[in-house]
Design a protein around this motif. Structure first.
Motif, PDB file in Angstrom:
ATOM      1  N   GLY A 165      29.655 -35.282  10.628  1.00  0.00           N
ATOM      2  CA  GLY A 165      29.129 -35.466   9.285  1.00  0.00           C
ATOM      3  C   GLY A 165      30.152 -36.088   8.370  1.00  0.00           C
ATOM      4  N   ILE A 166      29.848 -36.061   7.083  1.00  0.00           N
ATOM      5  CA  ILE A 166      30.651 -36.752   6.081  1.00  0.00           C
ATOM      6  C   ILE A 166      30.999 -35.808   4.942  1.00  0.00           C
ATOM      7  N   GLU A 167      32.252 -35.837   4.530  1.00  0.00           N
ATOM      8  CA  GLU A 167      32.649 -35.263   3.239  1.00  0.00           C
ATOM      9  C   GLU A 167      33.010 -36.425   2.333  1.00  0.00           C
ATOM     10  N   ALA A 168      32.431 -36.442   1.134  1.00  0.00           N
ATOM     11  CA  ALA A 168      32.564 -37.595   0.256  1.00  0.00           C
ATOM     12  C   ALA A 168      33.020 -37.175  -1.134  1.00  0.00           C
ATOM     13  N   SER A 169      33.469 -38.162  -1.891  1.00  0.00           N
ATOM     14  CA  SER A 169      33.980 -37.930  -3.241  1.00  0.00           C
ATOM     15  C   SER A 169      33.482 -39.035  -4.172  1.00  0.00           C
ATOM     16  N   ARG A 170      33.262 -38.656  -5.419  1.00  0.00           N
ATOM     17  CA  ARG A 170      32.875 -39.640  -6.440  1.00  0.00           C
ATOM     18  C   ARG A 170      34.094 -40.228  -7.134  1.00  0.00           C
ATOM     19  N   THR A 171      35.281 -39.692  -6.808  1.00  0.00           N
ATOM     20  CA  THR A 171      36.503 -40.119  -7.513  1.00  0.00           C
ATOM     21  C   THR A 171      37.581 -40.596  -6.558  1.00  0.00           C
ATOM     22  N   ALA A 172      37.198 -40.955  -5.339  1.00  0.00           N
ATOM     23  CA  ALA A 172      38.135 -41.524  -4.355  1.00  0.00           C
ATOM     24  C   ALA A 172      39.307 -40.595  -4.052  1.00  0.00           C
ATOM     25  N   GLU A 173      39.008 -39.302  -3.929  1.00  0.00           N
ATOM     26  CA  GLU A 173      40.054 -38.348  -3.590  1.00  0.00           C
ATOM     27  C   GLU A 173      40.512 -38.554  -2.141  1.00  0.00           C
ATOM     28  N   ALA A 174      41.809 -38.300  -1.900  1.00  0.00           N
ATOM     29  CA  ALA A 174      42.327 -38.380  -0.531  1.00  0.00           C
ATOM     30  C   ALA A 174      41.799 -37.194   0.276  1.00  0.00           C
ATOM     31  N   PRO A 175      41.551 -37.375   1.563  1.00  0.00           N
ATOM     32  CA  PRO A 175      41.064 -36.263   2.384  1.00  0.00           C
ATOM     33  C   PRO A 175      42.119 -35.179   2.514  1.00  0.00           C
ATOM     34  N   PRO A 176      41.706 -33.916   2.652  1.00  0.00           N
ATOM     35  CA  PRO A 176      42.673 -32.843   2.867  1.00  0.00           C
ATOM     36  C   PRO A 176      43.363 -32.984   4.214  1.00  0.00           C
ATOM     37  N   ASP A 177      44.543 -32.398   4.319  1.00  0.00           N
ATOM     38  CA  ASP A 177      45.318 -32.516   5.561  1.00  0.00           C
ATOM     39  C   ASP A 177      44.536 -32.021   6.769  1.00  0.00           C
ATOM     40  N   TRP A 178      43.787 -30.904   6.593  1.00  0.00           N
ATOM     41  CA  TRP A 178      43.106 -30.322   7.744  1.00  0.00           C
ATOM     42  C   TRP A 178      42.046 -31.268   8.310  1.00  0.00           C
ATOM     43  N   ALA A 179      41.424 -32.080   7.452  1.00  0.00           N
ATOM     44  CA  ALA A 179      40.379 -32.978   7.930  1.00  0.00           C
ATOM     45  C   ALA A 179      40.941 -34.069   8.837  1.00  0.00           C
ATOM     46  N   ARG A 180      42.153 -34.514   8.543  1.00  0.00           N
ATOM     47  CA  ARG A 180      42.755 -35.608   9.315  1.00  0.00           C
ATOM     48  C   ARG A 180      42.992 -35.217  10.774  1.00  0.00           C
ATOM     49  N   THR A 181      43.071 -33.918  11.047  1.00  0.00           N
ATOM     50  CA  THR A 181      43.368 -33.459  12.408  1.00  0.00           C
ATOM     51  C   THR A 181      42.111 -33.292  13.254  1.00  0.00           C
ATOM     52  N   LEU A 182      40.931 -33.467  12.663  1.00  0.00           N
ATOM     53  CA  LEU A 182      39.685 -33.177  13.366  1.00  0.00           C
ATOM     54  C   LEU A 182      39.212 -34.368  14.194  1.00  0.00           C
ATOM     55  N   PRO A 183      38.498 -34.092  15.282  1.00  0.00           N
ATOM     56  CA  PRO A 183      37.996 -35.180  16.137  1.00  0.00           C
ATOM     57  C   PRO A 183      37.096 -36.127  15.349  1.00  0.00           C
ATOM     58  N   GLY A 184      37.198 -37.405  15.663  1.00  0.00           N
ATOM     59  CA  GLY A 184      36.336 -38.402  15.042  1.00  0.00           C
ATOM     60  C   GLY A 184      36.674 -38.737  13.614  1.00  0.00           C
ATOM     61  N   PHE A 185      37.827 -38.262  13.123  1.00  0.00           N
ATOM     62  CA  PHE A 185      38.152 -38.529  11.719  1.00  0.00           C
ATOM     63  C   PHE A 185      38.339 -40.024  11.490  1.00  0.00           C
ATOM     64  N   ARG A 186      37.680 -40.519  10.451  1.00  0.00           N
ATOM     65  CA  ARG A 186      37.889 -41.899  10.012  1.00  0.00           C
ATOM     66  C   ARG A 186      37.330 -42.056   8.608  1.00  0.00           C
TER      67      ARG A 186
END
Length: 317
Positions: A87-108
């Motif tokens: 799935g997708i986590e999104a932002s209306r203000t172009a926030e950087a992804p949290p550190d934990w998300a970067r470690t998950l499979p399929g992150f892009r």
């Protein structure tokens, strides 16, 4: 670790039941005492693995990673209510992804055409989604299989849990009264459950500190829609105005939800502290109490890691 007197776990939310399972499967005689089995707040969770405004960061990262390992294993068995979902986590203000998300499979990072109108950035990953009523029932079965017992009873004090070799305090907001912890406070959360119009992926918005959340968690024939985060409020009565707002926000992202049939409200009060409390304390009468509460909105995410630490502390007691 087996003792003549049982290890008494007070509380039957996700923290209490997970801790009870870990202790019982390690050989302890475990008895759970709780007014509600399973706990209402845990039943109301969405739930998706991911750290949610909790500290201390170093320990939270360790606890969360341990839980992620377990949930990935549980996702291999459909009867647990856990599955790996993209799935997708999104932002209306172009926030950087949290550190934990970067470690998950399929992150892009998402392409702009993958995002709903009004969103400026987002990222895709695969993460455990947990259908909480099914999952909590699974934990109760697993506890029973390990020889643990459950008693539905409200305690006026931890002393009422005797006889106990060690007491494990997983009472969440109940710690306000049972151990006079005035640092723990409620953050009211409300979800709406509707029929699933065909969604297979989650969507969540990074809303920061806003009390108005936006998340879509599909669980087979149903979708859990969220939500709210009202700091300082612990009332569990349904709020129709809040539910209308949740449905409107979610339907704006996924228009098919406008025709979904309402099934139920799910309301809980997240037990929140400045820091999660997992520590041992010896009372005046010599009883060792191991505390495991204050997880805020990350109770599921931290459950297995905190349970492992609680087990270690029980062993030292």
């Amino acid at each position: 670790m087996r003792r003549e007197a049982p290890v008494v776990v007070v509380g039957a939310g996700v923290a209490g039941l997970t801790t009870a399972v870990v202790l019982a499967e390690a050989g302890a005689s475990v008895h759970v005492i709780a007014e509600q089995v399973p706990g209402a707040t845990s039943l109301a969770a969405g739930a998706m693995w991911g750290s949610y405004l909790v500290e201390p960061k170093d320990k939270v990262d360790q606890w969360g990673q341990r839980s992620l390992e377990v949930f990935r294993e549980l996702a291999e068995d459909p009867s647990t209510g856990v599955r790996l979902t993209s799935g997708i986590e999104a932002s209306r203000t172009a926030e950087a992804p949290p550190d934990w998300a970067r470690t998950l499979p399929g992150f892009r990072p998402c392409e702009q055409d993958e995002l709903p109108a009004g969103f400026s950035a987002g990222y895709r990953f695969t993460v455990p989604l947990i259908d909480m009523p099914i999952y909590l029932a699974y934990l109760l079965r697993r506890l029973d299989a390990a020889g643990g017992t459950v008693e539905r009873r409200r305690l006026a004090s931890l002393a009422d849990a005797d006889p106990a070799a060690v007491i494990v305090n997983c009472t969440g907001l109940g710690a306000q009264e049972l151990v006079l912890d005035h640092d723990v406070r409620p953050i009211r959360g409300q979800h709406v459950v509707v029929t699933n119009p065909g969604l297979t992926e989650f969507f969540s918005e990074d809303t920061g500190l806003s009390p108005d959340l936006l998340c879509l968690y599909p669980h087979g024939d149903t979708v859990v829609l969220g939500g709210t985060a009202i700091d300082g409020e612990g009332d569990l009565a349904p709020d129709d105005k809040a539910a209308t707002g949740i449905l409107a926000r979610c339907a704006e992202v996924e228009p098919h939800l406008a025709e979904a049939r309402f099934l139920e409200h799910r309301i809980g009060a997240r037990p929140t502290r400045a820091t999660v409390r997992v520590e041992a304390e010896r009372q005046e009468d010599g009883t060792v109490v191991v505390h495991n509460y204050g997880h805020g909105g990350a109770g599921v995410t931290l459950s297995w890691g905190c349970a492992d630490e609680a087990q270690r502390l029980v062993g030292e007691g």
